[in-house]
Design a protein around this motif. Sequence first.
Motif, PDB file in Angstrom:
ATOM      1  N   THR A   1       2.415  -7.123  -9.537  1.00 43.11           N
ATOM      2  CA  THR A   1       3.611  -6.665  -8.816  1.00 43.11           C
ATOM      3  C   THR A   1       3.833  -7.463  -7.546  1.00 43.11           C
ATOM      4  OG1 THR A   1       3.309  -4.416  -9.679  1.00 43.11           O
ATOM      5  CG2 THR A   1       4.719  -4.656  -7.753  1.00 43.11           C
ATOM      6  N   ASN A   2       2.740  -7.844  -6.873  1.00 40.29           N
ATOM      7  CA  ASN A   2       2.850  -8.575  -5.614  1.00 40.29           C
ATOM      8  C   ASN A   2       2.751 -10.092  -5.783  1.00 40.29           C
ATOM      9  OD1 ASN A   2       2.850  -6.540  -3.168  1.00 40.29           O
ATOM     10  ND2 ASN A   2       1.430  -5.686  -4.680  1.00 40.29           N
TER      11      ASN A   2
ATOM     12  N   VAL B   1       2.333   2.208  -7.413  1.00 36.22           N
ATOM     13  CA  VAL B   1       1.419   1.095  -7.672  1.00 36.22           C
ATOM     14  C   VAL B   1       0.401   0.966  -6.542  1.00 36.22           C
ATOM     15  CG1 VAL B   1       1.267  -1.408  -7.977  1.00 36.22           C
ATOM     16  CG2 VAL B   1       3.135  -0.139  -9.036  1.00 36.22           C
ATOM     17  N   THR B   2       0.870   1.138  -5.304  1.00 35.96           N
ATOM     18  CA  THR B   2      -0.021   1.049  -4.145  1.00 35.96           C
ATOM     19  C   THR B   2      -1.059   2.166  -4.159  1.00 35.96           C
ATOM     20  OG1 THR B   2       1.760   0.046  -2.842  1.00 35.96           O
ATOM     21  CG2 THR B   2      -0.111   0.948  -1.629  1.00 35.96           C
TER      22      THR B   2
ATOM     23  N   GLN C   1      -3.698   1.368  -6.674  1.00 36.67           N
ATOM     24  CA  GLN C   1      -4.631   0.391  -6.134  1.00 36.67           C
ATOM     25  C   GLN C   1      -5.593   1.038  -5.146  1.00 36.67           C
ATOM     26  OE1 GLN C   1      -5.656  -2.524  -6.539  1.00 36.67           O
ATOM     27  NE2 GLN C   1      -6.428  -3.303  -4.598  1.00 36.67           N
TER      28      GLN C   1
ATOM     29  N   TYR D   1      -1.216  -3.971  -9.404  1.00 36.25           N
ATOM     30  CA  TYR D   1      -0.875  -4.248  -8.006  1.00 36.25           C
ATOM     31  C   TYR D   1      -0.744  -5.760  -7.771  1.00 36.25           C
ATOM     32  CZ  TYR D   1      -1.131  -4.038  -2.892  1.00 36.25           C
ATOM     33  OH  TYR D   1      -0.853  -4.163  -1.548  1.00 36.25           O
TER      34      TYR D   1
END
Length: 231
Positions: free
Chosen positions: A95-96, A154-155, A158, A92
């Motif tokens: 990715t962010n 992905v969220t 997380q 996560y």
Amino acid sequence: MAAEADGPLKRLLVPILLPEKCYDQLFVQWDLLHVPCLKILLSKGLGLGIVAGSLLVKLPQVFKILGAKSAEGLSLQSVMLELVALTGTMVYSITNNFPFSSWGEALFLMLQTITICFLVMHYRGQTVKGVAFLACYGLVLLVLLSPLTPLTVVTLLQASNVPAVVVGRLLQAATNYHNGHTGQLSAITVFLLFGGSLARIFTSIQEASHSLSSEEGFWCPELADLAGGLH
């Protein structure tokens, strides 16, 4: 001359430990009691300390297993759930595009945790299964970090962190209760993880606050005043 002297220091601190506005506030205007900027400095410093400390956190557990040539007392399910939580945090964050200081420990803890997973399987006579697990995990990690994986997945991964950690700890506690002892579970590692978690709570709150300040026009009133005073 002052500007030249500030050059190396500024390159060292900005943006690793401080935003440029805070650097100017602390080291140009010498306002060394500016609380918002001191909080950012403390948060960034703690974050880097957590990342550095994570290199050693699980080594006592690894050495204890290797020394005893046994993984008795460790719940494999608990270790794997912890691996899920660490993987979720790492994927996560990458990715962010979060700063490494806010999640780097997840990478090092993941490497140590997957080593423990393999050792548990190895000392249970499941070495081939352990090797296959390492290969499968590596493949899954590559897929999660690739554009093939939607952001929603992905969220969700997380979001599963807290349930995974809670269930994992309960499984380990149940294993300890059933066995009547902690076996090769390292108390040092447990306490280090607890301390690191407390420090990370502070840095996460501070990083979130700073992100809001930066992205929403200095939402924090104190930082808004600082921004206004520097224009």
